[in-house]
Design a protein around this motif. Structure first.
Motif, PDB file in Angstrom:
ATOM      1  N   ASN A  36     -28.968   1.162 -16.536  1.00 56.42           N
ATOM      2  CA  ASN A  36     -30.012   0.439 -17.262  1.00 56.42           C
ATOM      3  C   ASN A  36     -30.615  -0.697 -16.436  1.00 56.42           C
ATOM      4  O   ASN A  36     -31.151  -1.651 -16.987  1.00 56.42           O
ATOM      5  N   LYS A  37     -30.533  -0.574 -15.126  1.00 55.97           N
ATOM      6  CA  LYS A  37     -31.016  -1.631 -14.234  1.00 55.97           C
ATOM      7  C   LYS A  37     -32.494  -1.942 -14.452  1.00 55.97           C
ATOM      8  O   LYS A  37     -32.890  -3.106 -14.479  1.00 55.97           O
ATOM      9  N   ARG A  38     -33.316  -0.925 -14.662  1.00 52.85           N
ATOM     10  CA  ARG A  38     -34.745  -1.134 -14.849  1.00 52.85           C
ATOM     11  C   ARG A  38     -35.011  -2.014 -16.078  1.00 52.85           C
ATOM     12  O   ARG A  38     -35.810  -2.947 -16.032  1.00 52.85           O
ATOM     13  N   ILE A  39     -34.307  -1.738 -17.168  1.00 52.47           N
ATOM     14  CA  ILE A  39     -34.511  -2.501 -18.406  1.00 52.47           C
ATOM     15  C   ILE A  39     -33.985  -3.929 -18.237  1.00 52.47           C
ATOM     16  O   ILE A  39     -34.620  -4.882 -18.704  1.00 52.47           O
ATOM     17  N   ILE A  40     -32.864  -4.090 -17.581  1.00 46.43           N
ATOM     18  CA  ILE A  40     -32.299  -5.422 -17.357  1.00 46.43           C
ATOM     19  C   ILE A  40     -33.249  -6.253 -16.494  1.00 46.43           C
ATOM     20  O   ILE A  40     -33.497  -7.426 -16.782  1.00 46.43           O
ATOM     21  N   ASP A  41     -33.784  -5.637 -15.438  1.00 49.62           N
ATOM     22  CA  ASP A  41     -34.744  -6.338 -14.581  1.00 49.62           C
ATOM     23  C   ASP A  41     -36.004  -6.718 -15.362  1.00 49.62           C
ATOM     24  O   ASP A  41     -36.547  -7.815 -15.196  1.00 49.62           O
ATOM     25  N   LYS A  42     -36.472  -5.822 -16.206  1.00 48.98           N
ATOM     26  CA  LYS A  42     -37.659  -6.096 -17.014  1.00 48.98           C
ATOM     27  C   LYS A  42     -37.407  -7.277 -17.938  1.00 48.98           C
ATOM     28  O   LYS A  42     -38.260  -8.163 -18.081  1.00 48.98           O
ATOM     29  N   LYS A  43     -36.238  -7.319 -18.549  1.00 47.62           N
ATOM     30  CA  LYS A  43     -35.880  -8.427 -19.447  1.00 47.62           C
ATOM     31  C   LYS A  43     -35.862  -9.747 -18.679  1.00 47.62           C
ATOM     32  O   LYS A  43     -36.364 -10.765 -19.173  1.00 47.62           O
ATOM     33  N   GLN A  44     -35.320  -9.736 -17.466  1.00 47.17           N
ATOM     34  CA  GLN A  44     -35.290 -10.962 -16.660  1.00 47.17           C
ATOM     35  C   GLN A  44     -36.698 -11.424 -16.302  1.00 47.17           C
ATOM     36  O   GLN A  44     -36.997 -12.615 -16.344  1.00 47.17           O
ATOM     37  N   ARG A  45     -37.571 -10.471 -15.968  1.00 44.23           N
ATOM     38  CA  ARG A  45     -38.966 -10.824 -15.655  1.00 44.23           C
ATOM     39  C   ARG A  45     -39.671 -11.415 -16.876  1.00 44.23           C
ATOM     40  O   ARG A  45     -40.376 -12.428 -16.771  1.00 44.23           O
ATOM     41  N   VAL A  46     -39.479 -10.793 -18.028  1.00 41.32           N
ATOM     42  CA  VAL A  46     -40.104 -11.282 -19.265  1.00 41.32           C
ATOM     43  C   VAL A  46     -39.584 -12.678 -19.596  1.00 41.32           C
ATOM     44  O   VAL A  46     -40.355 -13.572 -19.973  1.00 41.32           O
ATOM     45  N   ASP A  47     -38.278 -12.897 -19.448  1.00 39.48           N
ATOM     46  CA  ASP A  47     -37.706 -14.221 -19.714  1.00 39.48           C
ATOM     47  C   ASP A  47     -38.279 -15.277 -18.774  1.00 39.48           C
ATOM     48  O   ASP A  47     -38.584 -16.396 -19.190  1.00 39.48           O
ATOM     49  N   THR A  48     -38.447 -14.909 -17.505  1.00 37.02           N
ATOM     50  CA  THR A  48     -39.005 -15.841 -16.520  1.00 37.02           C
ATOM     51  C   THR A  48     -40.450 -16.190 -16.868  1.00 37.02           C
ATOM     52  O   THR A  48     -40.846 -17.364 -16.814  1.00 37.02           O
ATOM     53  N   ALA A  50     -41.835 -16.045 -19.838  1.00 32.42           N
ATOM     54  CA  ALA A  50     -41.821 -16.830 -21.078  1.00 32.42           C
ATOM     55  C   ALA A  50     -41.429 -18.286 -20.801  1.00 32.42           C
ATOM     56  O   ALA A  50     -42.033 -19.212 -21.359  1.00 32.42           O
ATOM     57  N   MET A  51     -40.453 -18.494 -19.922  1.00 33.05           N
ATOM     58  CA  MET A  51     -40.060 -19.869 -19.579  1.00 33.05           C
ATOM     59  C   MET A  51     -41.210 -20.613 -18.905  1.00 33.05           C
ATOM     60  O   MET A  51     -41.463 -21.786 -19.203  1.00 33.05           O
ATOM     61  N   GLY A  52     -41.908 -19.934 -18.000  1.00 32.76           N
ATOM     62  CA  GLY A  52     -43.041 -20.548 -17.330  1.00 32.76           C
ATOM     63  C   GLY A  52     -44.147 -20.901 -18.303  1.00 32.76           C
ATOM     64  O   GLY A  52     -44.755 -21.977 -18.211  1.00 32.76           O
ATOM     65  N   GLY A  57     -46.864 -25.108 -21.947  1.00 26.94           N
ATOM     66  CA  GLY A  57     -47.314 -25.430 -23.297  1.00 26.94           C
ATOM     67  C   GLY A  57     -48.007 -24.285 -24.008  1.00 26.94           C
ATOM     68  O   GLY A  57     -48.936 -24.520 -24.783  1.00 26.94           O
ATOM     69  N   ALA A  58     -47.575 -23.067 -23.773  1.00 30.71           N
ATOM     70  CA  ALA A  58     -48.195 -21.900 -24.410  1.00 30.71           C
ATOM     71  C   ALA A  58     -47.912 -21.910 -25.913  1.00 30.71           C
ATOM     72  O   ALA A  58     -46.911 -22.444 -26.374  1.00 30.71           O
ATOM     73  N   LEU A  63     -46.382 -16.528 -26.624  1.00 25.91           N
ATOM     74  CA  LEU A  63     -44.979 -16.229 -26.327  1.00 25.91           C
ATOM     75  C   LEU A  63     -44.536 -14.944 -27.023  1.00 25.91           C
ATOM     76  O   LEU A  63     -43.788 -14.141 -26.447  1.00 25.91           O
ATOM     77  N   ALA A  64     -45.008 -14.746 -28.251  1.00 25.09           N
ATOM     78  CA  ALA A  64     -44.658 -13.517 -28.979  1.00 25.09           C
ATOM     79  C   ALA A  64     -45.237 -12.292 -28.271  1.00 25.09           C
ATOM     80  O   ALA A  64     -44.580 -11.252 -28.195  1.00 25.09           O
ATOM     81  N   ASP A  65     -46.445 -12.426 -27.738  1.00 30.94           N
ATOM     82  CA  ASP A  65     -47.050 -11.318 -26.988  1.00 30.94           C
ATOM     83  C   ASP A  65     -46.208 -10.969 -25.764  1.00 30.94           C
ATOM     84  O   ASP A  65     -46.033  -9.794 -25.441  1.00 30.94           O
ATOM     85  N   ILE A  66     -45.717 -11.979 -25.087  1.00 33.30           N
ATOM     86  CA  ILE A  66     -44.876 -11.749 -23.909  1.00 33.30           C
ATOM     87  C   ILE A  66     -43.578 -11.051 -24.326  1.00 33.30           C
ATOM     88  O   ILE A  66     -43.136 -10.095 -23.686  1.00 33.30           O
TER      89      ILE A  66
END
Length: 91
Positions: A36-48, A50-52, A57-58, A63-66
């Motif tokens: 499941n590496k692809r999904i885990i990597d995708k989750k990390q990218r989405v989290d990054t 969202a944090m940015g 100040g989004a 944030l919900a769209d992301i």
């Protein structure tokens, strides 16, 4: 004396079974990460992302769209992986 138990042999056998079980759990966890590496990597990218966006100040809608970039089936897989990792953490 009817029978004699060799306690050292019993201890060695139980220890060997524990080592095998531990190896199997660790192997399974690694397999899940690789599978499941692809999904885990995708989750990390989405989290990054969202944090940015939070730092900039989004709005909650943005944030919900992301967060929606991860589909419900992917989210279920991620939850299963997280649950399994929590269960197999060693102190």
């Amino acid at each position: 004396m009817l029978f004699h138990i060799q306690i050292e042999q019993v201890i060695r056998m139980i220890l060997e079974l524990c080592y095998k079980a531990l190896f199997n759990v660790m192997s399974r966890r690694n397999h899940e990460k690789i599978a499941n590496k692809r999904i885990i990597d995708k989750k990390q990218r989405v989290d990054t992302i969202a944090m940015g966006m939070r730092a900039q100040g989004a709005s909650e809608d943005q944030l919900a769209d992301i967060e929606e970039m991860i589909t419900p089936p992917e989210r279920e897989i991620l939850e299963t992986i997280e649950k399994n990792n929590e269960e197999t953490k060693f102190s």
